[in-house]
Design an enzyme around this catalytic site. Structure first.
Site, short mmCIF file in Angstrom:
data_model
loop_
_atom_site.label_atom_id
_atom_site.label_comp_id
_atom_site.label_asym_id
_atom_site.label_seq_id
_atom_site.Cartn_x
_atom_site.Cartn_y
_atom_site.Cartn_z
N THR A 77 0.84 -1.20 0.00
CA THR A 77 0.00 0.00 0.00
C THR A 77 0.88 1.26 0.00
OG1 THR A 77 -1.78 -1.13 1.17
CG2 THR A 77 -1.80 1.27 1.25
N GLN A 188 0.61 -9.52 -5.69
CA GLN A 188 0.13 -10.91 -5.80
C GLN A 188 1.11 -11.80 -6.55
OE1 GLN A 188 -2.39 -12.45 -4.41
NE2 GLN A 188 -3.27 -10.62 -3.47
N HIS A 210 4.09 -10.01 3.28
CA HIS A 210 3.11 -10.90 3.91
C HIS A 210 2.29 -11.72 2.92
CE1 HIS A 210 -0.88 -8.83 3.49
NE2 HIS A 210 -0.13 -7.76 3.33
N CYS A 333 -21.30 -8.04 2.22
CA CYS A 333 -21.17 -8.16 3.67
C CYS A 333 -19.74 -8.44 4.06
CB CYS A 333 -22.06 -9.27 4.22
SG CYS A 333 -21.45 -10.93 3.89
C1 PLP Z 1 -2.31 -7.13 -0.70
C2 PLP Z 1 -2.24 -6.20 -1.82
C3 PLP Z 1 -1.87 -4.86 -1.65
C4 PLP Z 1 -1.63 -4.26 -0.29
O1 PLP Z 1 -0.47 -4.76 0.29
P1 PLP Z 1 -0.14 -4.43 1.83
O2 PLP Z 1 1.26 -4.89 1.99
O3 PLP Z 1 -1.10 -5.23 2.62
O4 PLP Z 1 -0.29 -2.97 2.04
C5 PLP Z 1 -1.79 -4.06 -2.75
N1 PLP Z 1 -2.04 -4.54 -3.98
C6 PLP Z 1 -2.42 -5.81 -4.19
C7 PLP Z 1 -2.69 -6.29 -5.57
C8 PLP Z 1 -2.53 -6.68 -3.12
O5 PLP Z 1 -2.92 -7.95 -3.34
#
Ligand code: PLP
Length: 498
Positions: A77, A188, A210, A333
């Site tokens: 992010t 991803q 993560h 939801c």
């Molecule tokens: C998980 C994800 C993010 C955000 O990553 P964080 O490390 O949780 O901030 C951004 N873009 C995509 C495509 C994601 O799958």
């Protein structure tokens, strides 16, 4: 798995930390470990710094970059925000904001879409492309959207909801030829697909630990050295990370991220093949269900993701019935908005099928037994809910219905009477778990009661009796209307009740 919980099929949301990574991180925490501040000049600082630089090399190697071009952030992010806001603001150089143009797509992660929206608020011009039906932006779409003022193109490598993989190298070549900077959200795909920033023509690339069995709270932004001068930082402080991201480096997070990248690279081919086989097994098990619709593309898809919708099934009830699986869904939801998945909506799915979407994402802990259990659970629930929602009133019964599927709630009650009393009651329904629960409760209570006034109260009483959240009240009005209509039909006149 050591906890006896639901089967984890949400690896696209996050992954557990690999035990080897956890051990490496623990080494960096205590007084005996590598706890120093990497900016300090004494021995503790030097040891910490060399640990950070070793990890930077591991992280860079995963994407074919030089270590010096990788900046640590708190995650993808932050990396997306730094890339998009930092680069576009940094390229302004006295121009009016509307002269600078950014291209992205409607199916990007919020971490890309929201900074793009922020740029729009600041006056910059933003174009969001709608991907082709398969879920990918085509190079032709990008070529047509590029214009003289285009300074940045931000397109993801693999989509987090559908797994669709885009042609990054083709986008990169177009951006290079045009002179626009090219940012890729690879959260991803990093550690799952081969990435080579140089060969793919990528200027900025975001990823995060993560999602690849590293810790939460650490990620990276690759910045091509020629673009670095154009990027404005979002945070100001000690001038760490080449001035682009101030703040004391979290050595334990970085060391863990580094090892996680190395482990992912070593395992990539074999793990991808294994996940692809498991995904195939999953699709073989559920693809034959009536009304099933694959939202993931058949080709060019991450091996670990399968996204499917089930037509005629209400998404919230489906998820509710699948409590033994930990899954993401397109259902509203499942999010903090009222809208079902904007990604699936952008791909042309209607509200109902976006609402009934399930995202299975597989990972290192997934095995064939887990897939078989998931298949059995999904088959059971889909068939049960489809049978419940099927639209065929029985013979010789008084029936009454209310609501529509489009609105999210549809209910029909069917009553058999004997003289003044109700002999039998049944129902068909499409709706949220609480709606279904109230219908079930009512048909259990109705037999033996007088059809003129069964004295079962209304939504206010049902909410109390069945302990239902008050925000469901309007849906229960549909149940009440359907019951009234059925009771009226039982009396042969609309005024039969009271
Ligand atoms: C998980 C994800 C993010 C955000 O990553 P964080 O490390 O949780 O901030 C951004 N873009 C995509 C495509 C994601 O799958």
């Amino acid at each position: 798995m050591s906890i006896a919980g639901p089967i984890y099929l949400d690896y696209a949301a996050t992954t557990p930390v690999d035990p080897r990574v956890a051990a490496c991180m623990a080494e960096c925490l205590g007084a005996e470990g590598v706890f120093g501040n990497p900016a300090s000049t004494h021995a503790y600082g030097r040891v910490a710094r060399s640990r950070v630089e070793a990890a930077r090399a591991q992280v860079a190697a995963l994407i074919g970059a030089r270590a010096g071009d990788v900046i640590f952030t708190s995650g993808a992010t932050e990396a997306d925000n730094l890339a998009i806001l930092g680069l576009v603001r940094g390229m302004r150089a006295g121009r009016a904001p509307q002269e600078l143009h950014v291209i992205s797509s409607r199916t990007e992660h919020k971490a890309v879409l929201d900074p793009c929206r922020q740029l729009e608020r600041e006056g910059f011009a933003v174009t969001l492309l709608t991907p082709a039906p398969g879920g990918c932006v085509t190079p032709e779409q990008l070529r047509e959207a590029l214009r003289p003022g285009t300074v940045l193109v931000s397109l993801m490598h693999a989509n987090n909801e559908t797994g669709a993989i885009q042609d990054i190298a083709a986008f990169g070549a177009l951006c290079r030829a045009h002179g626009a900077a090219f940012h890729v959200d690879a959260a991803q795909s990093a550690g799952k697909l081969p990435i080579d920033v140089a060969a793919m023509g990528v200027d900025l690339l975001s990823f995060t630990a993560h999602k690849l069995y590293g810790p939460k709270g650490i990620g990276a932004l690759y910045v091509h050295p020629a673009r670095r001068v154009s990027v404005l930082p979002l945070m100001f402080g000690g001038g760490h990370e080449r001035g682009l991201r101030s703040g004391t480096l979290p050595v334990h997070q970085i060391a863990g991220f580094g090892l996680a990248c190395e482990l992912a690279a070593a395992d990539m081919g074999a793990e991808s093949a294994r996940l692809a086989r498991l995904r195939e097994r999953l699709w073989e098990g559920i693809g034959s269900l009536p009304g099933v619709l694959a939202n993931s593309p058949a080709a060019h898809c991450l091996p670990g993701i399968l996204n499917v919708s089930f037509s005629g099934i209400e998404g919230e009830s489906l998820l509710f019935g699948l409590a033994e699986l930990a899954l993401a869904s397109g259902s509203a939801c499942n999010s903090d908005s009222d809208e079902p998945s904007y990604v699936l909506r952008a791909l042309g799915r209607d509200r109902e099928s976006a609402q009934s979407a399930l995202r299975f994402s597989l990972g290192r802990g997934t095995n064939a037994a887990a897939i078989d259990r998931a298949v059995a659970a999904v088959r059971r629930e889909v068939l049960r809910l489809q049978a419940l929602a099927q639209d065929e009133p029985g013979q010789g019964e008084a029936s009454g219905e209310a609501g529509t599927r489009e609105q999210g709630t549809w209910v029909r009650f069917m009553l058999k009477t004997s003289g003044e009393s109700i002999a039998a009651a049944s129902h068909q329904a499409y709706g949220c778990p609480q709606t279904l629960a109230v219908c079930e409760w009512l048909v259990a209570q109705l037999p033996g009661r007088p059809w003129r006034n069964p004295a079962l109260g209304g939504p206010l009483e049902w909410v109390r009796t069945l302990d239902i959240p008050a925000d469901r009240l309007t849906r229960l009005l549909v149940v009440e209307d359907a019951l009234r209509a059925a009771l009226a039909a039982a009396g042969g006149s609309p005024k039969a009740r009271r």
